[in-house]
Design an enzyme around this catalytic site. Sequence first.
Site, PDB file in Angstrom:
ATOM      1  N   HIS A 141       4.736 -62.395  28.105  1.00 50.37           N
ATOM      2  CA  HIS A 141       3.393 -62.252  27.537  1.00 50.37           C
ATOM      3  C   HIS A 141       2.331 -62.392  28.627  1.00 50.37           C
ATOM      4  CE1 HIS A 141       5.952 -63.333  24.134  1.00 50.37           C
ATOM      5  NE2 HIS A 141       5.085 -62.672  23.382  1.00 50.37           N
ATOM      6  N   ASP A 149       3.535 -58.540  26.494  1.00 48.05           N
ATOM      7  CA  ASP A 149       2.917 -58.324  25.184  1.00 48.05           C
ATOM      8  C   ASP A 149       1.592 -59.076  25.016  1.00 48.05           C
ATOM      9  OD1 ASP A 149       5.278 -56.995  24.708  1.00 48.05           O
ATOM     10  OD2 ASP A 149       5.728 -58.046  22.829  1.00 48.05           O
TER      11      ASP A 149
HETATM   12 ZN    ZN Z   1       3.198 -60.205  20.343  1.00 52.75          ZN
END
Ligand code: ZN
Length: 216
Positions: free
Chosen positions: A181, A36
């Site tokens: 991430h 992400d």
């Molecule tokens: Zn996020």
Amino acid sequence: MTGDGPPSSRPLRPPVRREPLLHVSGRGRTMVLTFDDGPDPRYTPTILKTLRKYDVRAMFFVCGGMADANKDLLAEMADDGHIVGNHTWTHPLLTQLRRPQIRSEIERTCDVIEDAYGERPLWFRAPYGAWNRATFQIGADLGMEPVAWTVDSRDWTTPGTGAIVHRVEHGAAPGVIVLSHDAGGDRSQSVRALRDYLPQLLDSGYHLTVPRRRYV
Ligand SMILES: [Zn+2]
């Protein structure tokens, strides 16, 4: 034609879900890796390189602002067969925004994804996993399914590469969706952890894949 189906001219849209997708169905030991907040030129290229090395596809929930500044990385994701999902333009807490703002955050991101990746996204993930009715409805109206996660690597807390590896391997199970991430801070631990847990998951017999709409 029997006449009892929907009119063929009607656009196909997914139903409005009240809960995001948490598991993927599939045969055997299937898992999904998701990254992400990117793409970030400092970390995303190395993640793409590692995925390419092991011939693995993943999902990238990109932010529109990051995507707009790094369109070449979205093109690379398309070339490698990865799935790009929508993670809003500025990563706000959507539950604090009014509908027009929510729509703008999401729709602009759909547009830049279409431009750089070549297709409009089919998947959407709310920042912080903060969903509400408006978010589900607007996402569905824009043709997307909501996707959450089942295993949070908590890499955003920078707990050390070993801790990230442990969380992913400990959480591994059929149908799991892993959250990591590739942007939003120093993600060098996330990059290193992937190089460690990915071959181990493959050695354990896991098939890392990406969901298609028909798998929901
Ligand atoms: Zn996020």
